[in-house]
Design an enzyme around this catalytic site. Structure first.
Site, PDB file in Angstrom:
ATOM      1  N   HIS A   9       2.228  11.426  -5.172  1.00 57.16           N
ATOM      2  CA  HIS A   9       1.484  11.170  -6.518  1.00 57.16           C
ATOM      3  C   HIS A   9      -0.035  11.620  -7.425  1.00 57.16           C
ATOM      4  CE1 HIS A   9      -1.215   8.674  -4.547  1.00 57.16           C
ATOM      5  NE2 HIS A   9      -0.056   7.597  -3.727  1.00 57.16           N
ATOM      6  N   GLU A  82       5.377   4.087   0.422  1.00 54.76           N
ATOM      7  CA  GLU A  82       4.319   4.476   1.316  1.00 54.76           C
ATOM      8  C   GLU A  82       5.075   3.808   2.914  1.00 54.76           C
ATOM      9  OE1 GLU A  82       3.049   6.130   2.965  1.00 54.76           O
ATOM     10  OE2 GLU A  82       1.682   7.421   1.996  1.00 54.76           O
TER      11      GLU A  82
END
Length: 213
Positions: A9, A82
């Site tokens: 990202h 994550e």
């Protein structure tokens, strides 16, 4: 043959400050938004058949900007999140060193089974990523697929795709909005391009051990 376009990202304010994000849902900063738009320009004209991201804002925002005007549904899944960093989320490495002096050296070790209190270990994350990346690969063997996820778990994704030992988790680093390309076959995967940030301007934060996210 299929192709996976693998992306970490865009930058967040916590990335810039060195704060551990984990499952904390932080959106893109202005810089991260522009990085994602730059990635979109890089991918312009490329045929993309499917897109996946984690369900956290920083990845879904990046994926949508990268896809641009394409009429493609974004598959958002917590499987691509994550590492859960537990008690360390929101902290910087110096803060962990002060507040968790006994845990700090353990956190920096290459230990597959260590996890912060309430968090995930590298071994657990590797199993999670092997499952979801394997499913995506199998479902799209003849497609070009955009996958937007996080620096830490993308290391585990590469280990799984390339058939490496789990210790390979410490052999990769991903910059914000860097582009990695993997060609996939039923019984193999070939790394064609890794962490290319040539479409970005200025410094890029990288997903090192203390600042993954």
């Amino acid at each position: 043959m299929g192709t996976l376009l693998i992306v970490r990202h865009g930058e967040t304010e916590w990335n810039a400050a060195g704060r551990i994000q984990g499952h904390t849902d932080i959106g893109l900063s202005d810089k991260g938004t522009e990085q994602a738009r730059s990635l979109g320009r890089r991918l312009m004209g490329l045929s993309i058949d499917a897109a996946y991201s984690s369900d956290l804002k920083r990845t879904s925002e990046t994926a949508k900007l990268a896809l641009g005007e394409r009429d493609i549904a974004l598959n958002e899944t917590p499987m691509l999140r994550e590492y859960h960093k537990g008690a360390f989320e929101g902290m910087t490495l110096p803060e962990i060193k002060v507040q968790f002096p006994n845990e700090y050296p353990k956190y920096l070790e290459k230990n597959l089974d260590y996890a912060p209190k309430g968090g995930e270990s590298t071994r657990a994350v590797s199993a999670r990523m092997a499952q979801i990346i394997g499913e995506i690969k199998s479902k799209h063997l003849d497609d070009t697929v955009l996958i937007v996820s996080h620096g830490g778990v993308l290391r585990a994704a590469m280990v799984s795709l390339l058939g490496m030992s789990l210790e390979g988790n410490w052999s990769f680093v991903f910059g914000n909005c860097g582009l990695t390309t993997v060609d996939t076959f039923e019984d193999n995967a070939v790394l064609r391009q890794f962490n290319d940030t040539s479409h970005l301007n200025g410094p890029v934060h990288h997903g090192m051990a203390g600042t993954t996210g």
